[in-house]
Design an enzyme around this catalytic site. Structure first.
Site, mmCIF file in Angstrom:
data_model
loop_
_atom_site.group_PDB
_atom_site.id
_atom_site.type_symbol
_atom_site.label_atom_id
_atom_site.label_comp_id
_atom_site.label_asym_id
_atom_site.label_seq_id
_atom_site.Cartn_x
_atom_site.Cartn_y
_atom_site.Cartn_z
ATOM 1 N N ASP A 63 0.923 -1.061 0.087
ATOM 2 C CA ASP A 63 0.018 0.064 0.029
ATOM 3 C C ASP A 63 0.899 1.084 0.040
ATOM 4 O O ASP A 63 1.554 1.578 0.965
ATOM 5 C CB ASP A 63 -1.062 -0.039 1.122
ATOM 6 N N SER A 142 2.545 13.218 -15.888
ATOM 7 C CA SER A 142 1.352 13.396 -16.883
ATOM 8 C C SER A 142 1.480 14.481 -17.703
ATOM 9 O O SER A 142 1.648 15.458 -17.062
ATOM 10 C CB SER A 142 0.024 13.079 -15.960
ATOM 11 N N TYR A 155 -5.954 15.618 -9.576
ATOM 12 C CA TYR A 155 -5.046 14.681 -10.319
ATOM 13 C C TYR A 155 -3.799 15.128 -11.090
ATOM 14 O O TYR A 155 -2.686 14.861 -10.873
ATOM 15 C CB TYR A 155 -5.559 13.817 -11.297
ATOM 16 N N LYS A 159 0.429 15.269 -10.128
ATOM 17 C CA LYS A 159 1.447 14.913 -11.240
ATOM 18 C C LYS A 159 2.331 16.001 -11.344
ATOM 19 O O LYS A 159 3.538 15.835 -11.580
ATOM 20 C CB LYS A 159 0.783 14.357 -12.511
#
Length: 249
Positions: A63, A142, A155, A159
């Site tokens: 994890d 990304s 998100y 990134k």
């Protein structure tokens, strides 16, 4: 072979880009530990490997949001591998919605998994690499951390943070013989398949071919190069494997 006897950990190895990376590293001669939160799927992937590759592979559940889990998993991996040459930290998650609809739980989930998870996992790898005076870390950024993309602002922020973190590590640990780069992929994965309805127009605008790339044909060879000694003078860079979707410099 290009990665003969390299000792490698790949996170997010149960599927998608992580799975493709695990297979490519094994085929290039490396010994690989695949890690993922999805224990059954991750073990099944390793079990599905051809016998000659499976002999050099192991799955360990992790994890990445929990330091104790990461530390224990990395220690177990290093024991199996006999050291650590490369960490390919592919694990990541995405949630999509208009910015004002992101809840505290959404933000915590994305930041904890993507950004904090990268930091914790990198720290665990560095603890083994720095005393050895060598190592390679590959983090995943990304295009959305570089240019605006609709409905994935949180998100995107994670990134962007990963890319800044990676540059900082490259500067700090370069004198210790450790290279740290960011891979910026535009590749077909289960996650991008889920987002195709919202971002199909973005994906179809890729200059090379008008679609996202293939993990085995387009990403895997670059991952092998960046893990190999052929890239020994490359660090602190964003390596875009995105068909020109976002052109960085």
């Amino acid at each position: 072979m290009r990665l003969q006897d390299k000792r490698i950990v790949v996170t997010g190895g149960a599927q998608g880009m992580g799975e493709s990376t695990v297979r490519a590293y094994l085929e290039a001669g490396a010994v690989v530990v695949s890690m993922d939160l999805k224990q059954d799927q991750g073990q099944a992937m390793v079990d599905s490997l051809p016998e000659e590759l499976a002999a050099r592979a192991k799955f360990i559940a992790v994890d990445v949001t929990r330091r104790a889990s990461v530390t224990a998993a990395m220690s177990a991996a290093v024991e199996f591998l006999g050291g650590l040459d490369v960490l390919a930290h592919v694990a990541g998650v995405q949630r999509s919605k208009p910015t004002l609809e992101f809840t505290d739980e959404d933000i915590d989930f994305l930041v904890r998994t993507n950004l904090v998870g990268t930091m914790i996992t990198n720290q665990a790898a560095l603890a083994h690499m720095e005393p050895a005076g060598q190592g390679v870390i590959l983090n995943f950024g990304s295009d959305s951390g570089l240019v605006p993309m609709k409905n994935i602002s949180v998100y995107s922020a994670t990134k962007g943070g990963i890319m800044a973190w990676t540059r900082s590590l490259a500067g700090e640990f370069g004198p210790s013989g450790i290279r740290v780069n960011t891979v910026v992929p535009a590749i077909k994965t289960p996650m991008t398949t889920q987002g195709r309805g919202e971002r199909g127009a973005v994906y179809s605008s890729v200059p090379l071919g008008g679609d996202l790339g293939e993990p085995d044909a387009d990403l895997a060879p670059v991952m092998v190069f960046l893990a190999s000694d052929d890239s020994r003078f490359i660090t602190g860079q964003m390596i875009s494997v995105n068909g020109g979707l976002c052109m960085v410099r």
